[in-house]
Scaffold this active site. Structure first.
Site, PDB file in Angstrom:
ATOM      1  N   PHE A 126       3.862  55.037  69.735  1.00  0.00           N
ATOM      2  CA  PHE A 126       2.556  55.651  69.474  1.00  0.00           C
ATOM      3  C   PHE A 126       2.370  55.826  67.974  1.00  0.00           C
ATOM      4  CE2 PHE A 126      -0.365  59.191  68.783  1.00  0.00           C
ATOM      5  CZ  PHE A 126      -1.427  58.802  69.576  1.00  0.00           C
ATOM      6  N   ASP A 130       7.464  55.621  61.123  1.00  0.00           N
ATOM      7  CA  ASP A 130       6.458  56.620  61.485  1.00  0.00           C
ATOM      8  C   ASP A 130       7.204  57.889  61.890  1.00  0.00           C
ATOM      9  OD1 ASP A 130       4.662  58.295  62.707  1.00  0.00           O
ATOM     10  OD2 ASP A 130       3.634  56.718  63.835  1.00  0.00           O
ATOM     11  N   LYS A 178       2.173  65.881  61.281  1.00  0.00           N
ATOM     12  CA  LYS A 178       2.329  67.047  62.169  1.00  0.00           C
ATOM     13  C   LYS A 178       2.947  68.311  61.544  1.00  0.00           C
ATOM     14  CE  LYS A 178       1.845  64.930  66.683  1.00  0.00           C
ATOM     15  NZ  LYS A 178       1.780  63.475  66.628  1.00  0.00           N
TER      16      LYS A 178
HETATM   17  C1  LIG Z   1       0.876  62.435  66.541  1.00  0.00           C
HETATM   18  C2  LIG Z   1       1.353  61.113  66.065  1.00  0.00           C
HETATM   19  C3  LIG Z   1       0.488  60.232  65.401  1.00  0.00           C
HETATM   20  C4  LIG Z   1      -0.980  60.518  65.206  1.00  0.00           C
HETATM   21  O1  LIG Z   1      -1.191  61.662  64.440  1.00  0.00           O
HETATM   22  P1  LIG Z   1      -2.644  62.376  64.467  1.00  0.00           P
HETATM   23  O2  LIG Z   1      -2.489  63.502  63.486  1.00  0.00           O
HETATM   24  O3  LIG Z   1      -2.875  62.821  65.871  1.00  0.00           O
HETATM   25  O4  LIG Z   1      -3.627  61.377  64.024  1.00  0.00           O
HETATM   26  C5  LIG Z   1       1.019  59.040  64.944  1.00  0.00           C
HETATM   27  N1  LIG Z   1       2.321  58.738  65.118  1.00  0.00           N
HETATM   28  C6  LIG Z   1       3.171  59.559  65.749  1.00  0.00           C
HETATM   29  C7  LIG Z   1       4.614  59.177  65.895  1.00  0.00           C
HETATM   30  C8  LIG Z   1       2.715  60.776  66.263  1.00  0.00           C
HETATM   31  O5  LIG Z   1       3.543  61.565  66.921  1.00  0.00           O
END
Ligand SMILES: *Cc1c(COP(=O)(O)O)cnc(C)c1O
Length: 408
Positions: A137, A222, A251
């Site tokens: 994701f 990421d 986050k």
């Molecule tokens: C939450 C998340 C995103 C997206 O972040 P948003 O602040 O919701 O746009 C992207 N990559 C990972 C691994 C995430 O956990």
């Protein structure tokens, strides 16, 4: 009608249906506890999806944000401000002094920045293909979405402009086969978050680093969910000393204020020319002040060690629970999933809520536990102690998870 019911009904009428209607309206929080609009208290073991790293209403965060908003809330990128400079310097300090930073307002925007860097790199070197992981994701905007491996999220909005090969997560041989001289970048999470807090086998991140080094593809980590203490380290890649070429954060960085970052290391921090990218809100003074308070507090209060130690209490305690509904526990630090023997995560989430604990059914058979980094061992133990009766209540509610009955 309760205040929760009233707000839920009004929410349903006023909002797009993409989230459904959340089960609770929260009113306030304090440390690792939150209170709903009817005054009921809960132990917050999800922290707004791994975001509220200092818990709720932490005095350091309140002070930093209040002071900043009363001083200067916004400049745009037409002007710079000291909090963003301090934050970029602080992040570089945590990353051995290397890296150049772009600040955003969210995770998906941090990945868009990483993707644009990788596209520039690819154009300069004749590399047009990307590799990402199945079930991974990376966000909901069209670029990040095209790298997101979960078909049910991605496919309704395709086709996409980007050529992406998806490989099974955790399989270094599959990654090696997929990454060649035509590949601009590999995007991966050091542990897959939304897929169910799925850590890769040991050695996978180091193998990804080697594969990228051997082929010249960029490694983009990421760490939007993984970094800033969640695993007990500042960054998850440190576990295998597998520093990426580009790192994305969000986050937990702002402790609840919206801020994200993309860091490019070495020459990859210099890929953008003037005018190549921008954001009006990205790195705004309030978000930057929040992030500085988060980083300072994590350091000052020893929250990396706390996340590791309390995570151990929580993980070992939950793993020792003996119940036919529970298959196991995975994850590291304060980032765990309890894995069930059947698709009953929603029932367990509801039973936990009834018992005063907020956890998140993120897969049909897996619940995410990602508490604030300030969680105490006593708070972790209170959830461990309640977990058997939560599982029993969920079993009773579903009627399907009791020990298999003898067929007659
Ligand atoms: C939450 C998340 C995103 C997206 O972040 P948003 O602040 O919701 O746009 C992207 N990559 C990972 C691994 C995430 O956990």
């Amino acid at each position: 009608m309760t205040a929760n019911d009233d707000l839920r009904a009004r929410y349903e009428a006023a909002f797009m249906p993409n989230y459904g209607v959340p089960p609770l309206a929260l009113a306030r929080g304090e440390g690792a506890r939150v209170f709903d609009v009817d005054g009921r208290a809960y132990l917050d073991l999800i922290a707004g999806i791994a975001v509220s790293s200092l818990g709720h209403a932490h005095p350091a965060l309140v002070e930093a944000v209040s002071t900043q908003v009363a001083t200067l809330a916004h400049t745009s990128n037409l002007f710079l401000h000291e909090p963003e400079v301090l934050l970029a310097e602080r992040l570089r300090g945590l990353l051995d002094g290397d890296g150049r930073v772009f600040l955003t307002s969210s995770g998906t925007e941090a990945n868009e920045c990483a993707l644009k860097l990788a596209i520039k790199y690819g154009r300069a070197h004749g590399r047009a293909r990307f590799v990402a992981t199945e079930n991974g994701f990376h966000g909901r905007t069209m670029g990040a979405l095209s790298l997101t491996g979960k078909a049910s999220i991605r496919e309704p909005f395709g086709p996409f402009a980007l050529d992406v090969t998806f490989v099974p997560y955790g399989d270094a041989a599959a990654l090696k086969d997929a990454v060649g001289e035509d590949c601009a970048a590999v995007f991966l999470e050091p542990t897959q978050g939304e897929a169910g807090v799925v850590p890769p086998p040991e050695g996978y991140l180091a193998a990804a680093r080697e594969i990228c080094d051997a082929t010249g593809a960029l490694l983009v980590a990421d760490e939007i969910q993984a970094a800033i203490g969640r695993t007990g380290a500042w960054f998850a890649f440190q576990a295998e000393n597998a520093r990426p070429d580009i790192l994305t954060l969000a986050k937990g960085l702002g402790g609840g204020l919206p801020i994200g970052a993309c860091v490019g290391f070495g020459e990859h921090g210099d890929l953008f020319a003037k005018g190549d990218h921008g954001s009006t809100f990205g790195g705004n003074p309030v978000g930057a002040a929040a992030a500085l308070a988060v980083l300072d507090t994590i350091e000052k209060d020893g929250l990396l060690a706390n996340a590791a130690a309390v995570g151990e209490v929580l993980g070992a305690g939950l793993a020792a629970v003996d119940h036919p509904l529970l298959a196991g526990v995975r994850g590291r630090g304060l980032w765990l999933a309890t894995v069930l023997t059947g698709p009953h995560a929603a029932a367990v989430e509801a039973a936990a809520r009834d018992a005063g604990f907020l956890i998140n059914a993120l897969q049909p058979d897996a619940l995410r536990i990602a508490p604030p980094l300030v969680l105490t061992a006593a708070q972790a133990e209170s959830f461990v102690a309640a977990f058997p009766s939560i599982l029993a209540a969920a079993s009773a509610a579903t009627g399907t998870a009791t020990p298999p009955a003898k067929e007659s």
